[in-house]
Scaffold this active site. Structure first.
Site, PDB file in Angstrom:
ATOM      1  N   HIS A  62      -3.448   6.732   3.103  1.00 18.18           N
ATOM      2  CA  HIS A  62      -3.841   5.479   2.435  1.00 18.18           C
ATOM      3  C   HIS A  62      -5.181   5.037   3.023  1.00 18.18           C
ATOM      4  O   HIS A  62      -5.385   5.073   4.236  1.00 18.18           O
ATOM      5  CB  HIS A  62      -2.765   4.418   2.675  1.00 18.18           C
ATOM      6  N   ASN A  77     -10.152  -0.744   0.193  1.00 17.19           N
ATOM      7  CA  ASN A  77      -8.700  -0.577   0.239  1.00 17.19           C
ATOM      8  C   ASN A  77      -8.121  -1.040  -1.103  1.00 17.19           C
ATOM      9  O   ASN A  77      -8.152  -2.227  -1.410  1.00 17.19           O
ATOM     10  CB  ASN A  77      -8.156  -1.419   1.405  1.00 17.19           C
ATOM     11  N   CYS A 133       0.814  -1.231   0.000  1.00 19.15           N
ATOM     12  CA  CYS A 133       0.000   0.000   0.000  1.00 19.15           C
ATOM     13  C   CYS A 133       0.841   1.272   0.000  1.00 19.15           C
ATOM     14  O   CYS A 133       0.331   2.351  -0.293  1.00 19.15           O
ATOM     15  CB  CYS A 133      -0.939  -0.008   1.200  1.00 19.15           C
TER      16      CYS A 133
HETATM   17  O1  UT7 Z   1      -3.725  -1.716   3.820  1.00 18.33           O
HETATM   18  C1  UT7 Z   1      -2.751  -1.603   4.801  1.00 18.33           C
HETATM   19  C2  UT7 Z   1      -2.589  -2.823   5.636  1.00 18.33           C
HETATM   20  N1  UT7 Z   1      -3.805  -3.268   6.249  1.00 18.33           N
HETATM   21  C3  UT7 Z   1      -4.274  -2.674   7.348  1.00 18.33           C
HETATM   22  O2  UT7 Z   1      -3.735  -1.704   7.830  1.00 18.33           O
HETATM   23  C4  UT7 Z   1      -5.473  -3.331   7.965  1.00 18.33           C
HETATM   24  C5  UT7 Z   1      -5.594  -2.918   9.378  1.00 18.33           C
HETATM   25  N2  UT7 Z   1      -6.621  -3.660  10.097  1.00 18.33           N
HETATM   26  C6  UT7 Z   1      -7.946  -3.457   9.959  1.00 18.33           C
HETATM   27  O3  UT7 Z   1      -8.393  -2.670   9.139  1.00 18.33           O
HETATM   28  C7  UT7 Z   1      -8.861  -4.192  10.898  1.00 18.33           C
HETATM   29  O4  UT7 Z   1      -8.070  -4.897  11.825  1.00 18.33           O
HETATM   30  C8  UT7 Z   1      -9.854  -5.180  10.200  1.00 18.33           C
HETATM   31  C9  UT7 Z   1     -10.952  -4.413   9.491  1.00 18.33           C
HETATM   32  C10 UT7 Z   1      -9.112  -6.065   9.220  1.00 18.33           C
HETATM   33  C11 UT7 Z   1     -10.534  -6.076  11.247  1.00 18.33           C
HETATM   34  O5  UT7 Z   1     -11.193  -5.247  12.216  1.00 18.33           O
HETATM   35  P1  UT7 Z   1     -10.980  -5.479  13.776  1.00 18.33           P
HETATM   36  O6  UT7 Z   1     -11.860  -4.534  14.463  1.00 18.33           O
HETATM   37  O7  UT7 Z   1      -9.507  -5.409  14.035  1.00 18.33           O
HETATM   38  O8  UT7 Z   1     -11.536  -6.937  13.966  1.00 18.33           O
HETATM   39  P2  UT7 Z   1     -10.801  -8.234  14.570  1.00 18.33           P
HETATM   40  O9  UT7 Z   1      -9.843  -8.788  13.563  1.00 18.33           O
HETATM   41  O10 UT7 Z   1     -10.276  -7.917  15.940  1.00 18.33           O
HETATM   42  O11 UT7 Z   1     -12.006  -9.222  14.719  1.00 18.33           O
HETATM   43  C12 UT7 Z   1     -13.078  -8.952  15.628  1.00 18.33           C
HETATM   44  C13 UT7 Z   1     -14.153  -9.982  15.405  1.00 18.33           C
HETATM   45  C14 UT7 Z   1     -13.648 -11.419  15.358  1.00 18.33           C
HETATM   46  O12 UT7 Z   1     -14.617 -12.232  15.961  1.00 18.33           O
HETATM   47  P3  UT7 Z   1     -14.431 -12.735  17.480  1.00 18.33           P
HETATM   48  O13 UT7 Z   1     -13.148 -13.501  17.499  1.00 18.33           O
HETATM   49  O14 UT7 Z   1     -14.372 -11.489  18.328  1.00 18.33           O
HETATM   50  O15 UT7 Z   1     -15.652 -13.566  17.715  1.00 18.33           O
HETATM   51  C15 UT7 Z   1     -13.595 -11.725  13.894  1.00 18.33           C
HETATM   52  O16 UT7 Z   1     -13.755 -13.103  13.609  1.00 18.33           O
HETATM   53  O17 UT7 Z   1     -14.781  -9.753  14.141  1.00 18.33           O
HETATM   54  C16 UT7 Z   1     -14.798 -10.956  13.385  1.00 18.33           C
HETATM   55  N3  UT7 Z   1     -14.734 -10.618  11.979  1.00 18.33           N
HETATM   56  C17 UT7 Z   1     -15.820 -10.394  11.229  1.00 18.33           C
HETATM   57  N4  UT7 Z   1     -17.134 -10.422  11.511  1.00 18.33           N
HETATM   58  C18 UT7 Z   1     -17.991 -10.138  10.528  1.00 18.33           C
HETATM   59  C19 UT7 Z   1     -13.613 -10.433  11.203  1.00 18.33           C
HETATM   60  N5  UT7 Z   1     -13.987 -10.117   9.964  1.00 18.33           N
HETATM   61  C20 UT7 Z   1     -15.345 -10.090   9.945  1.00 18.33           C
HETATM   62  C21 UT7 Z   1     -16.301  -9.796   8.948  1.00 18.33           C
HETATM   63  N6  UT7 Z   1     -17.599  -9.833   9.276  1.00 18.33           N
HETATM   64  N7  UT7 Z   1     -15.951  -9.488   7.684  1.00 18.33           N
END
Ligand code: UT7
Length: 327
Positions: A254, A284, A114
């Site tokens: 970004h 993204n 990115c």
């Molecule tokens: O492009 C540059 C590099 N990339 C980044 O900088 C990405 C940075 N990270 C993020 O944008 C976020 O971490 C994400 C959007 C990818 C994820 O959001 P989060 O708030 O960090 O969620 P998490 O990974 O902590 O997951 C929280 C919960 C989990 O469930 P449990 O374990 O709490 O029951 C995940 O399984 O959300 C669940 N989950 C989803 N639920 C519904 C993860 N993805 C999804 C989804 N729909 N698509």
């Protein structure tokens, strides 16, 4: 005498296909509510079968050249930032060179995820400043939707496709790129990567069946590093050029996640109205996200002549960068 390097024309393009959050609800266990509240994304553009990265890079490059009032023959280097090239060889930059007819240029790719567009800008800035070249094309182009696993809800809701391009040329001393810096920390390589397809794992039936060619991401861990890295390098670029956040007219980070954008703005102390976001429409798009956003702002008049614009990126590698530009 040293030249300043500035963006004198931009363009962008993306596939017409759209994947909405409602579409994703039918594919994986997710919801519009989760995607919107956790990322800010409502839809993303998605390439159809038969569409590939260099097509959109070419469209964006042609538009940028038209707006800059230059011919393809005037370009001396084409840097295409991409993590999703048409193929491993030749470079997407060389393929775009052929499509636009830039017969006096060297075409190449930069793999910095990115942050790739800022890597490209930083490289051509020094070539122009030292007088080695006068005109460059820096392109960010991605078809990320062909590298995501549509059974993995943590990645497939995030990424979209598109391309943006900038013609970078010598400009008057008080204009153009005033400060720019790129960084990486390969110790965090496995936080966002595609393990298969290279020389380490190769491409075998097992790697394909195991989905090893798809992106794997530890989003949660990346989140914190992304916010800190983008905020710190932004402050460093302002200090280096002798400005403060109050002097900045617009910040274009970004577009990784609306919550990351908000947190970076909060750390910098920049009000919401001075921070651009198009993540709701595009998702993204990795290296394409900053040039697409920049071009949207230039076309809509959000960026006016004389404005001070701060660009900052973070991505897989991990990589990050900051660039301060006077338009
Ligand atoms: O492009 C540059 C590099 N990339 C980044 O900088 C990405 C940075 N990270 C993020 O944008 C976020 O971490 C994400 C959007 C990818 C994820 O959001 P989060 O708030 O960090 O969620 P998490 O990974 O902590 O997951 C929280 C919960 C989990 O469930 P449990 O374990 O709490 O029951 C995940 O399984 O959300 C669940 N989950 C989803 N639920 C519904 C993860 N993805 C999804 C989804 N729909 N698509």
């Amino acid at each position: 005498m040293a030249n300043n390097a500035g963006i004198i024309g931009m363009g962008h393009a993306y596939p017409s296909g759209i994947l909405t959050n409602a579409d994703l609800e039918k594919i994986v266990d997710t919801s519009d509510e989760w995607i919107t509240s956790r990322t800010g994304i409502k839809q993303r553009h998605k390439a159809a079968e038969g569409e590939y990265t260099s097509q959109f890079g070419t469209l964006a490059a042609k538009q940028a050249l038209d707006r800059a009032g230059l011919k393809a023959e005037d370009i001396e280097i084409i840097i295409c930032a991409t993590t999703t090239p048409d193929q491993i060889m030749p470079s997407t930059g060389a393929l775009i060179q052929a499509e636009i007819g830039a017969r006096n240029a060297a075409g190449m790719d930069v793999f910095a995820a990115c942050s790739g567009f800022l890597y490209g800008l930083t490289m051509v800035e020094s070539m122009i400043r030292t007088g080695q070249i006068r005109n460059a094309l820096v392109i960010g182009a991605e078809i990320l939707t062909k590298y995501v696993d549509y059974t993995d809800r943590s990645t497939c809701v995030i990424f979209g496709d598109g391309a943006g391009a900038a013609v970078v040329s010598a400009v008057p001393e008080d204009r153009g790129i005033l400060a720019t810096k790129i960084m990486s920390d390969g110790r965090f390589a496995e936080q966002l990567y595609a393990p298969g397809g290279g020389t380490r794992m190769g491409t075998t039936k097992e790697t394909i069946d195991g989905g090893m060619h798809f992106f794997k991401m530890k989003g949660n861990e990346l989140f914190k590093i992304a916010v800190r890295s983008m905020a710190d390098i932004s402050k460093e670029m302002l200090d280096k050029a002798g400005y403060t956040v109050d002097d900045v007219d617009l910040v274009i980070p970004h577009q990784a996640n609306q919550r990351i954008t908000d947190a970076v703005a909060g750390r910098l102390g920049v009000p919401e109205e001075k921070v651009y976001s198009n993540i709701a429409e595009h998702g993204n798009t990795s290296s394409a996200s900053i040039p697409i956003a920049l071009d949207e702002c230039l076309q809509s008049g959000k960026i006016k002549e004389g404005d001070l614009v701060l660009l900052t990126a973070f991505g897989g590698g991990v990589t990050w960068g900051g660039t301060l530009v006077r338009f």
